[in-house]
Design an enzyme around this catalytic site. Structure first.
Site, PDB file in Angstrom:
ATOM      1  N   HIS A  94       8.608 -14.096 -12.743  1.00 19.03           N
ATOM      2  CA  HIS A  94       7.433 -13.627 -13.485  1.00 19.03           C
ATOM      3  C   HIS A  94       7.729 -13.722 -14.991  1.00 19.03           C
ATOM      4  O   HIS A  94       8.868 -13.507 -15.413  1.00 19.03           O
ATOM      5  CB  HIS A  94       7.107 -12.188 -13.088  1.00 19.03           C
ATOM      6  N   GLU A 140       0.535 -18.885 -14.165  1.00 18.84           N
ATOM      7  CA  GLU A 140       0.112 -17.751 -14.976  1.00 18.84           C
ATOM      8  C   GLU A 140       0.306 -18.082 -16.457  1.00 18.84           C
ATOM      9  O   GLU A 140       1.423 -17.928 -16.984  1.00 18.84           O
ATOM     10  CB  GLU A 140       0.941 -16.522 -14.637  1.00 18.84           C
TER      11      GLU A 140
HETATM   12  O1  LIG Z   1       1.646  -9.532 -12.545  1.00 21.08           O
HETATM   13  C1  LIG Z   1       0.472  -9.825 -12.632  1.00 21.08           C
HETATM   14  C2  LIG Z   1       0.010 -11.007 -13.290  1.00 21.08           C
HETATM   15  O2  LIG Z   1       0.931 -11.373 -14.276  1.00 21.08           O
HETATM   16  C3  LIG Z   1      -1.387 -10.940 -13.802  1.00 21.08           C
HETATM   17  O3  LIG Z   1      -1.623  -9.776 -14.531  1.00 21.08           O
HETATM   18  P1  LIG Z   1      -3.121  -9.394 -15.005  1.00 21.08           P
HETATM   19  O4  LIG Z   1      -4.005  -9.661 -13.833  1.00 21.08           O
HETATM   20  O5  LIG Z   1      -3.057  -7.950 -15.389  1.00 21.08           O
HETATM   21  O6  LIG Z   1      -3.440 -10.299 -16.158  1.00 21.08           O
END
Ligand SMILES: O=C[C@H](O)COP(=O)(O)O
Length: 230
Positions: A85, A154
């Site tokens: 992540h 992401e």
């Molecule tokens: O860990 C979750 C992801 O990085 C997405 O986060 P988010 O939906 O708060 O932008």
């Protein structure tokens, strides 16, 4: 790093009820903090919701204070684990090399890793989105079995900011990621400010197989709306 055990159980009460009409083929995974895994494993027993962790070390055991090993996760009923992540990379020094070690260790113990990749705003503005992500894939996936793998694209600038990547752009990048894989059938998710009001458009994209949801997964009503996208 959200929810104590009590808060996680409270969340589940509301969430599981909302899945009654969710199509069977729709896979739902809750990746929770280590301290919530035990209670969630018990509560989810017999349910369609699978359990995931948010990181894993590459050794089975050893002098790695503060880390959690693959056998520890497997014993508790975990099936999935998020690896690489952007917050682990940014704040805790994870590199493509350690991500690769974690991916292989997870797979060796039967866990399905969810590998996160994505670019910063600076990299995007400099036209380096593709080269950065391709490096993450090339270095991260050495020796990794692509038949037991999920990838999450992401864009870092879209995480927790409310600044969602346009769904067409997410689709384009995910298509490029797919083109780099030896197995084009790998499940590839989009993550970054996914919400009830944009999930339908995101999931309508041809290359996007799912979503990795952060903030909007913390309330049962918003997460169940996302899971029940149309
Ligand atoms: O860990 C979750 C992801 O990085 C997405 O986060 P988010 O939906 O708060 O932008």
């Amino acid at each position: 790093m959200y929810k104590t055990q009590a808060e996680a159980q409270e969340f589940l009460k509301g969430f599981v009820m909302e899945l009654e009409d969710t199509p069977e083929e729709r896979e739902v995974v809750l990746c929770v903090p280590f301290t919530d895994l035990g209670v969630m494993s018990k509560s989810l027993h017999g349910s369609r919701v699978r359990l995931g962790a948010q990181n894993v070390h590459w050794e089975d055991s050893g002098a790695y204070t503060g880390e959690i090993s693959p056998p520890m996760l497997v014993e508790i009923g975990v099936r999935f684990v998020v690896i690489g992540h952007s917050e682990r990379r940014q704040y805790f020094g994870e590199t493509n090399e350690t991500v690769n070690l974690r991916l292989k260790a997870a797979q060796n113990h039967g866990l399905t890793p969810i590998l996160c990749v994505g670019e910063t705003k600076e990299q995007r503005d400099a036209g380096e989105t593709e080269s950065h992500i391709f490096s993450q894939l090339e270095e991260g996936l050495v020796g990794v079995d692509q038949n037991n793998l999920v990838i999450a694209y992401e864009p870092i600038w879209a995480i927790g900011t409310g600044d969602t990547c346009e769904s067409e752009e997410a689709n384009r990048v995910i298509g490029l990621i797919r083109g780099k894989l030896s197995n084009p059938n790998v499940t590839i998710q989009y993550g970054g400010s996914v919400k009830p009001d944009n999930i339908d458009e995101i999931m309508a994209q041809s290359e996007i197989d799912g979503a990795l949801v952060g903030g909007a997964s913390l309330q049962a009503d918003s997460f169940s709306r996302i899971v029940n996208y149309r």
